[in-house]
Design a protein around this motif. Structure first.
Motif, PDB file in Angstrom:
ATOM      1  N   GLU A 139       0.715  -0.954  -0.536  1.00  0.00           N
ATOM      2  CA  GLU A 139      -0.381  -0.125   0.512  1.00  0.00           C
ATOM      3  C   GLU A 139       0.762   1.141  -0.196  1.00  0.00           C
ATOM      4  O   GLU A 139       0.892   2.208  -0.401  1.00  0.00           O
ATOM      5  CB  GLU A 139      -0.901   0.019   1.066  1.00  0.00           C
ATOM      6  N   ARG A 140       1.586   1.686   0.667  1.00  0.00           N
ATOM      7  CA  ARG A 140       2.829   2.421   0.833  1.00  0.00           C
ATOM      8  C   ARG A 140       3.491   2.780  -0.496  1.00  0.00           C
ATOM      9  O   ARG A 140       3.572   4.080  -0.994  1.00  0.00           O
ATOM     10  CB  ARG A 140       3.685   2.601   1.721  1.00  0.00           C
ATOM     11  N   LYS A 141       3.694   1.730  -1.094  1.00  0.00           N
ATOM     12  CA  LYS A 141       4.337   1.465  -2.782  1.00  0.00           C
ATOM     13  C   LYS A 141       3.339   2.176  -3.436  1.00  0.00           C
ATOM     14  O   LYS A 141       3.341   3.196  -4.558  1.00  0.00           O
ATOM     15  CB  LYS A 141       5.058   0.402  -3.110  1.00  0.00           C
ATOM     16  N   ALA A 142       2.125   1.842  -3.118  1.00  0.00           N
ATOM     17  CA  ALA A 142       1.110   1.683  -4.252  1.00  0.00           C
ATOM     18  C   ALA A 142       1.284   3.544  -3.268  1.00  0.00           C
ATOM     19  O   ALA A 142       0.193   4.482  -5.118  1.00  0.00           O
ATOM     20  CB  ALA A 142      -0.889   1.278  -3.873  1.00  0.00           C
ATOM     21  N   LEU A 143       0.956   3.896  -3.135  1.00  0.00           N
ATOM     22  CA  LEU A 143       0.900   5.440  -2.717  1.00  0.00           C
ATOM     23  C   LEU A 143       1.642   6.308  -3.184  1.00  0.00           C
ATOM     24  O   LEU A 143       1.809   7.911  -3.653  1.00  0.00           O
ATOM     25  CB  LEU A 143       0.427   5.905  -1.070  1.00  0.00           C
ATOM     26  N   GLU A 144       3.231   5.847  -2.995  1.00  0.00           N
ATOM     27  CA  GLU A 144       4.162   6.517  -3.807  1.00  0.00           C
ATOM     28  C   GLU A 144       4.218   6.845  -5.341  1.00  0.00           C
ATOM     29  O   GLU A 144       5.097   8.032  -5.330  1.00  0.00           O
ATOM     30  CB  GLU A 144       5.409   5.630  -3.014  1.00  0.00           C
ATOM     31  N   GLU A 145       3.183   6.386  -6.249  1.00  0.00           N
ATOM     32  CA  GLU A 145       3.331   5.563  -7.992  1.00  0.00           C
ATOM     33  C   GLU A 145       2.241   6.420  -8.252  1.00  0.00           C
ATOM     34  O   GLU A 145       2.666   7.353  -8.363  1.00  0.00           O
ATOM     35  CB  GLU A 145       2.917   4.276  -7.756  1.00  0.00           C
ATOM     36  N   GLU A 146       1.249   6.427  -6.774  1.00  0.00           N
ATOM     37  CA  GLU A 146      -0.309   7.527  -7.090  1.00  0.00           C
ATOM     38  C   GLU A 146       0.346   9.012  -6.622  1.00  0.00           C
ATOM     39  O   GLU A 146       0.142   9.609  -7.945  1.00  0.00           O
ATOM     40  CB  GLU A 146      -1.133   7.197  -6.332  1.00  0.00           C
ATOM     41  N   ALA A 147       0.932   9.669  -5.861  1.00  0.00           N
ATOM     42  CA  ALA A 147       1.600  10.764  -5.609  1.00  0.00           C
ATOM     43  C   ALA A 147       1.994  11.172  -6.875  1.00  0.00           C
ATOM     44  O   ALA A 147       2.448  11.815  -7.470  1.00  0.00           O
ATOM     45  CB  ALA A 147       2.433  10.309  -4.361  1.00  0.00           C
ATOM     46  N   LYS A 148       3.568  10.021  -7.670  1.00  0.00           N
ATOM     47  CA  LYS A 148       3.818  10.704  -8.584  1.00  0.00           C
ATOM     48  C   LYS A 148       3.770  10.437  -9.526  1.00  0.00           C
ATOM     49  O   LYS A 148       3.657  11.490 -10.118  1.00  0.00           O
ATOM     50  CB  LYS A 148       5.459   9.840  -8.925  1.00  0.00           C
ATOM     51  N   ALA A 149       3.016   9.903 -10.076  1.00  0.00           N
ATOM     52  CA  ALA A 149       1.759  10.018 -10.754  1.00  0.00           C
ATOM     53  C   ALA A 149       0.722  11.737 -11.022  1.00  0.00           C
ATOM     54  O   ALA A 149       0.647  12.199 -12.140  1.00  0.00           O
ATOM     55  CB  ALA A 149       0.978   9.198 -10.935  1.00  0.00           C
TER      56      ALA A 149
END
Length: 350
Positions: free
Chosen positions: A301-311
């Motif tokens: 979930e942390r990685k998914a949030l980071e990817e979402e923030a980058k996107a």
């Protein structure tokens, strides 16, 4: 017809934290919600308080004037609220059709055998509210069989005393992985399965509990709980939106909101969540998320949030760049509009 949750439970079970989280969650899904504080000892609420019993009477005043201790003062305060019912009635009328959360005191006497809180709830019900009692308990009780059996007795007594649609909730379920492993799967505890399996565990827990002279008493208590067959548990991790959604779905079924809210239909966002099955979590799902694979899923979930923030950041930069290009074109047009014609014609040769 307005709806309401009556949040009860022992001290430290997370009642005020739950009210704050549920208020934020309901606001996010577009459901109008107000919180009423009925705890005269709660002088620092983390949520916006629509009505506060401390405006009527405070714990400090009672302890000073009547020479009572904290527990006695809370009981006295609820009796005073019952006698001054008009104050609460007028306050609730001012909330209109809002969904109301009642943050109640933590003294177990109030929801096991004292009558004032029960009488107040019944009067609220007569105003037209559809009530659901939520009995919160810290999930730490699962780690000790004696605590678990005691909680079952307390929950059963509260259900019989309140005599309302009732849900028992194990809070702080996300902390279970920090304790020693449970001897049984989570569904054994949430569904209150064959409690006779806990008797040997209780004997190992303490030599006093395991003493032969208490064996008959322990067996009788277990059989009493099973004979009633009323107690079961929902789970909650208040900072997890899926967990909040799953619990709110159960509350809506128990109180009737799922069959049509006060607005004539449920919230649009909530209908989408229900239709997509976002809120369905079984005990096995909860165990996998918060016990068996907690660290792994936390990382995912942390990685998914980071990817979402980058996107989002990339998308924002692209939009800003597009806006800059449009601004440059606008600037050129603006300059061309105001530069006077010098009478010289430029011809380009190929």
């Amino acid at each position: 017809m307005p709806f309401a949750q009556l949040v009860i439970g022992p001290p430290g079970s997370g009642k005020s934290t739950f009210c704050d989280g549920m208020h934020q969650f309901m606001s996010a899904i577009g459901r109008k919600c107000s919180v009423v504080n009925l705890d005269p000892a709660n002088d620092h609420t983390s949520y916006p308080c629509a009505l506060d019993v401390r405006d009527l009477i405070t714990l400090e005043e009672i302890m000073e004037d009547d020479q009572l201790g904290p527990n006695g003062a809370v009981l006295y305060a609820l009796e005073e609220l019952e006698h001054n019912w008009e104050w609460l009635e007028q306050g609730l009328k001012g909330l209109g059709e809002d969904y109301v959360l009642f943050d109640c005191p933590g003294q177990v006497e109030l929801f096991t055998h004292h009558s004032s809180l029960r009488n107040i709830f019944f009067r609220i019900q007569k105003l037209g509210y559809r009530l659901v009692a939520l009995h919160l308990t810290d999930s730490y009780i699962l780690t000790l069989p004696s605590l678990y059996i005691s909680t079952l007795l307390l929950s059963l007594r509260a259900m019989l005393q309140m005599d309302l649609p009732h849900l028992n909730v194990l809070t702080k379920i996300d902390n279970l992985s920090l304790y020693s492993p449970l001897p049984f799967n989570l569904d054994f505890y949430t569904e209150v399965q064959d409690l006779s399996y806990l008797l040997p565990q209780m004997a190992q827990e303490s030599s006093v509990i395991g003493n032969a002279k208490f064996e008959g008493l322990n067996t009788a208590i277990v059989e009493l709980i099973e004979d009633f067959g009323l107690v079961s548990f929902e789970t909650l991790a208040v900072e997890d939106k899926k967990s909040m959604m799953n619990l709110l779905q159960a509350i809506d079924r128990a109180g009737g909101y799922a069959f049509g809210g006060a607005e004539g239909a449920n919230d649009t966002v909530w209908q989408v969540a229900m239709r997509d099955g976002m809120s369905s979590m079984t005990a096995q799902d909860v165990q996998e998320r918060w016990i068996d694979r907690k660290e792994e899923i936390d990382d995912m979930e942390r990685k998914a949030l980071e990817e979402e923030a980058k996107a989002k950041e990339t998308h924002s930069l692209a939009n800003d760049a597009g806006d800059d290009d449009e601004d440059d074109d606008d600037d050129i047009e603006e300059v061309e509009r105001y530069v006077p014609d010098g009478g010289v014609k430029v011809v380009r040769r190929n």
